[in-house]
Structures are given as C-alpha cells and as structure tokens.
Design a protein around this motif. Structure first.
Motif, PDB file in Angstrom:
ATOM      1  N   LYS A   1      -9.621   7.593  -7.439  1.00  0.00           N
ATOM      2  CA  LYS A   1      -9.085   8.089  -6.187  1.00  0.00           C
ATOM      3  C   LYS A   1      -9.051   6.991  -5.133  1.00  0.00           C
ATOM      4  O   LYS A   1      -8.079   6.868  -4.405  1.00  0.00           O
ATOM      5  CB  LYS A   1      -9.917   9.259  -5.669  1.00  0.00           C
ATOM      6  CG  LYS A   1      -9.877  10.507  -6.499  1.00  0.00           C
ATOM      7  CD  LYS A   1     -10.642  11.642  -5.850  1.00  0.00           C
ATOM      8  CE  LYS A   1     -12.092  11.274  -5.691  1.00  0.00           C
ATOM      9  NZ  LYS A   1     -12.942  12.349  -5.200  1.00  0.00           N
ATOM     10  N   SER A   2     -10.129   6.232  -5.064  1.00  0.00           N
ATOM     11  CA  SER A   2     -10.221   5.190  -4.031  1.00  0.00           C
ATOM     12  C   SER A   2      -9.134   4.141  -4.192  1.00  0.00           C
ATOM     13  O   SER A   2      -8.553   3.682  -3.211  1.00  0.00           O
ATOM     14  CB  SER A   2     -11.590   4.527  -4.066  1.00  0.00           C
ATOM     15  OG  SER A   2     -12.593   5.461  -3.764  1.00  0.00           O
ATOM     16  N   SER A   3      -8.845   3.756  -5.434  1.00  0.00           N
ATOM     17  CA  SER A   3      -7.809   2.748  -5.688  1.00  0.00           C
ATOM     18  C   SER A   3      -6.432   3.268  -5.303  1.00  0.00           C
ATOM     19  O   SER A   3      -5.614   2.530  -4.752  1.00  0.00           O
ATOM     20  CB  SER A   3      -7.809   2.343  -7.161  1.00  0.00           C
ATOM     21  OG  SER A   3      -9.019   1.720  -7.499  1.00  0.00           O
ATOM     22  N   ILE A   4      -6.186   4.541  -5.576  1.00  0.00           N
ATOM     23  CA  ILE A   4      -4.895   5.135  -5.244  1.00  0.00           C
ATOM     24  C   ILE A   4      -4.719   5.203  -3.722  1.00  0.00           C
ATOM     25  O   ILE A   4      -3.658   4.859  -3.198  1.00  0.00           O
ATOM     26  CB  ILE A   4      -4.758   6.541  -5.877  1.00  0.00           C
ATOM     27  CG1 ILE A   4      -4.675   6.405  -7.398  1.00  0.00           C
ATOM     28  CG2 ILE A   4      -3.544   7.277  -5.325  1.00  0.00           C
ATOM     29  CD1 ILE A   4      -4.795   7.711  -8.137  1.00  0.00           C
ATOM     30  N   ILE A   5      -5.766   5.625  -3.026  1.00  0.00           N
ATOM     31  CA  ILE A   5      -5.694   5.705  -1.560  1.00  0.00           C
ATOM     32  C   ILE A   5      -5.469   4.319  -0.973  1.00  0.00           C
ATOM     33  O   ILE A   5      -4.644   4.131  -0.081  1.00  0.00           O
ATOM     34  CB  ILE A   5      -6.964   6.368  -0.986  1.00  0.00           C
ATOM     35  CG1 ILE A   5      -6.978   7.846  -1.346  1.00  0.00           C
ATOM     36  CG2 ILE A   5      -7.055   6.175   0.524  1.00  0.00           C
ATOM     37  CD1 ILE A   5      -8.268   8.563  -1.029  1.00  0.00           C
ATOM     38  N   LYS A   6      -6.207   3.333  -1.474  1.00  0.00           N
ATOM     39  CA  LYS A   6      -6.065   1.952  -0.979  1.00  0.00           C
ATOM     40  C   LYS A   6      -4.647   1.440  -1.207  1.00  0.00           C
ATOM     41  O   LYS A   6      -4.031   0.857  -0.316  1.00  0.00           O
ATOM     42  CB  LYS A   6      -7.079   1.050  -1.672  1.00  0.00           C
ATOM     43  CG  LYS A   6      -7.023  -0.375  -1.193  1.00  0.00           C
ATOM     44  CD  LYS A   6      -8.035  -1.239  -1.927  1.00  0.00           C
ATOM     45  CE  LYS A   6      -7.885  -2.682  -1.481  1.00  0.00           C
ATOM     46  NZ  LYS A   6      -8.689  -3.591  -2.274  1.00  0.00           N
ATOM     47  N   CYS A   7      -4.111   1.664  -2.399  1.00  0.00           N
ATOM     48  CA  CYS A   7      -2.751   1.216  -2.736  1.00  0.00           C
ATOM     49  C   CYS A   7      -1.721   1.903  -1.836  1.00  0.00           C
ATOM     50  O   CYS A   7      -0.802   1.258  -1.321  1.00  0.00           O
ATOM     51  CB  CYS A   7      -2.467   1.506  -4.193  1.00  0.00           C
ATOM     52  SG  CYS A   7      -0.816   1.030  -4.734  1.00  0.00           S
ATOM     53  N   LEU A   8      -1.875   3.198  -1.621  1.00  0.00           N
ATOM     54  CA  LEU A   8      -0.945   3.942  -0.778  1.00  0.00           C
ATOM     55  C   LEU A   8      -1.000   3.447   0.664  1.00  0.00           C
ATOM     56  O   LEU A   8       0.038   3.235   1.295  1.00  0.00           O
ATOM     57  CB  LEU A   8      -1.253   5.437  -0.841  1.00  0.00           C
ATOM     58  CG  LEU A   8      -0.332   6.358  -0.061  1.00  0.00           C
ATOM     59  CD1 LEU A   8       1.120   6.195  -0.495  1.00  0.00           C
ATOM     60  CD2 LEU A   8      -0.771   7.803  -0.222  1.00  0.00           C
ATOM     61  N   LYS A   9      -2.216   3.231   1.185  1.00  0.00           N
ATOM     62  CA  LYS A   9      -2.349   2.728   2.560  1.00  0.00           C
ATOM     63  C   LYS A   9      -1.699   1.355   2.707  1.00  0.00           C
ATOM     64  O   LYS A   9      -0.976   1.101   3.672  1.00  0.00           O
ATOM     65  CB  LYS A   9      -3.826   2.642   2.952  1.00  0.00           C
ATOM     66  CG  LYS A   9      -4.416   3.968   3.304  1.00  0.00           C
ATOM     67  CD  LYS A   9      -5.840   3.944   3.838  1.00  0.00           C
ATOM     68  CE  LYS A   9      -6.584   2.679   3.790  1.00  0.00           C
ATOM     69  NZ  LYS A   9      -7.980   2.771   4.243  1.00  0.00           N
ATOM     70  N   GLU A  10      -1.957   0.457   1.756  1.00  0.00           N
ATOM     71  CA  GLU A  10      -1.379  -0.886   1.832  1.00  0.00           C
ATOM     72  C   GLU A  10       0.136  -0.846   1.763  1.00  0.00           C
ATOM     73  O   GLU A  10       0.825  -1.571   2.488  1.00  0.00           O
ATOM     74  CB  GLU A  10      -1.944  -1.758   0.715  1.00  0.00           C
ATOM     75  CG  GLU A  10      -3.400  -2.132   0.931  1.00  0.00           C
ATOM     76  CD  GLU A  10      -4.016  -2.839  -0.260  1.00  0.00           C
ATOM     77  OE1 GLU A  10      -3.339  -2.995  -1.309  1.00  0.00           O
ATOM     78  OE2 GLU A  10      -5.197  -3.227  -0.151  1.00  0.00           O
ATOM     79  N   THR A  11       0.678   0.011   0.904  1.00  0.00           N
ATOM     80  CA  THR A  11       2.130   0.138   0.770  1.00  0.00           C
ATOM     81  C   THR A  11       2.751   0.680   2.053  1.00  0.00           C
ATOM     82  O   THR A  11       3.765   0.159   2.531  1.00  0.00           O
ATOM     83  CB  THR A  11       2.478   1.051  -0.419  1.00  0.00           C
ATOM     84  OG1 THR A  11       1.901   0.504  -1.605  1.00  0.00           O
ATOM     85  CG2 THR A  11       3.978   1.177  -0.603  1.00  0.00           C
ATOM     86  N   LEU A  12       2.149   1.714   2.622  1.00  0.00           N
ATOM     87  CA  LEU A  12       2.672   2.282   3.863  1.00  0.00           C
ATOM     88  C   LEU A  12       2.564   1.293   5.016  1.00  0.00           C
ATOM     89  O   LEU A  12       3.464   1.208   5.853  1.00  0.00           O
ATOM     90  CB  LEU A  12       1.935   3.580   4.208  1.00  0.00           C
ATOM     91  CG  LEU A  12       2.288   4.785   3.333  1.00  0.00           C
ATOM     92  CD1 LEU A  12       1.350   5.946   3.614  1.00  0.00           C
ATOM     93  CD2 LEU A  12       3.738   5.197   3.533  1.00  0.00           C
ATOM     94  N   GLN A  13       1.460   0.551   5.082  1.00  0.00           N
ATOM     95  CA  GLN A  13       1.298  -0.455   6.134  1.00  0.00           C
ATOM     96  C   GLN A  13       2.389  -1.516   6.038  1.00  0.00           C
ATOM     97  O   GLN A  13       2.974  -1.908   7.043  1.00  0.00           O
ATOM     98  CB  GLN A  13      -0.089  -1.120   6.028  1.00  0.00           C
ATOM     99  CG  GLN A  13      -1.199  -0.247   6.514  1.00  0.00           C
ATOM    100  CD  GLN A  13      -2.585  -0.805   6.286  1.00  0.00           C
ATOM    101  OE1 GLN A  13      -3.520  -0.156   6.644  1.00  0.00           O
ATOM    102  NE2 GLN A  13      -2.758  -1.958   5.687  1.00  0.00           N
ATOM    103  N   GLU A  14       2.659  -1.954   4.821  1.00  0.00           N
ATOM    104  CA  GLU A  14       3.681  -2.982   4.614  1.00  0.00           C
ATOM    105  C   GLU A  14       5.064  -2.434   4.952  1.00  0.00           C
ATOM    106  O   GLU A  14       5.869  -3.106   5.593  1.00  0.00           O
ATOM    107  CB  GLU A  14       3.643  -3.460   3.157  1.00  0.00           C
ATOM    108  CG  GLU A  14       4.590  -4.580   2.864  1.00  0.00           C
ATOM    109  CD  GLU A  14       4.470  -5.044   1.416  1.00  0.00           C
ATOM    110  OE1 GLU A  14       5.531  -5.207   0.774  1.00  0.00           O
ATOM    111  OE2 GLU A  14       3.343  -5.209   0.938  1.00  0.00           O
ATOM    112  N   ARG A  15       5.326  -1.216   4.536  1.00  0.00           N
ATOM    113  CA  ARG A  15       6.658  -0.628   4.729  1.00  0.00           C
ATOM    114  C   ARG A  15       6.925  -0.241   6.189  1.00  0.00           C
ATOM    115  O   ARG A  15       8.019  -0.449   6.698  1.00  0.00           O
ATOM    116  CB  ARG A  15       6.820   0.595   3.834  1.00  0.00           C
ATOM    117  CG  ARG A  15       8.161   1.263   3.952  1.00  0.00           C
ATOM    118  CD  ARG A  15       8.429   2.112   2.740  1.00  0.00           C
ATOM    119  NE  ARG A  15       9.595   2.926   2.888  1.00  0.00           N
ATOM    120  CZ  ARG A  15      10.834   2.539   2.644  1.00  0.00           C
ATOM    121  NH1 ARG A  15      11.053   1.314   2.255  1.00  0.00           N
ATOM    122  NH2 ARG A  15      11.842   3.359   2.783  1.00  0.00           N
TER     123      ARG A  15
END
Length: 91
Positions: A1-15
């Motif tokens: 779960k933590s990896s998925i949340i981290k990946c989603l946050k990083e993607t949204l921040q970049e986008r």
C-alpha cells in the motif's frame, strides 16, 4: 500500500505541480466517538474527534499543498459506514 500511495503522490505532483502530503491515523486504535467527536453526557460540551480535527486542519484552501487523510489500519465495515454517514451529512 505504501509504495502505491508514494507512486501515486509522485505522479500527481509531477503532472499537476502541486505538492501532496499525507496524514495517517489508525481507526481501529480509537473508539468511533473519539474518531468523529462526541458530546459529554454530563456537561453537554462537544469534544471534536480525531478525524474531524484532522479534516479541519488539512482542508484549507490556503495551503500550497494537498493533504490526503489516510485511515491506515484494517478495514472495518462499521467505521467505514460511520465515515460515509459523516461525509454525507457534511456536504
């Protein structure tokens, strides 16, 4: 779960160019009244719950970032239903 949340946050921040933070709590570690708030039966005084206090703190449009409130614990149908009721009542 933590990896998925981290990946989603990083993607949204970049986008979107908006910083995302998270605030976590374990809903199974506290009673429902402590999570949402309760009225003291003797004094009639309202005590704000953990979730309500977090919502008030992080739901601020003046923040330069978005905060996700994460209920980090085992899923329980009772507290999920309580949360749905609280969110529906506060639309």
């Amino acid at each position: 779960k933590s990896s998925i949340i981290k990946c989603l946050k990083e993607t949204l921040q970049e986008r979107h160019g908006i910083h995302y933070k998270d605030a976590r709590f374990n809903p199974k570690a506290i009673r429902a009244q402590e999570m949402y708030g309760e009225t003291d039966p003797l004094s009639g005084e309202w005590t704000t719950g953990v979730f309500a206090a977090m919502w008030a703190k992080y739901n601020n449009s003046n923040n330069s970032y978005n905060t996700w409130i994460i209920a980090d614990g085992p899923v329980d149908a009772i507290w999920i239903e309580d949360l749905n009721t609280v969110l529906d009542d506060n639309r």
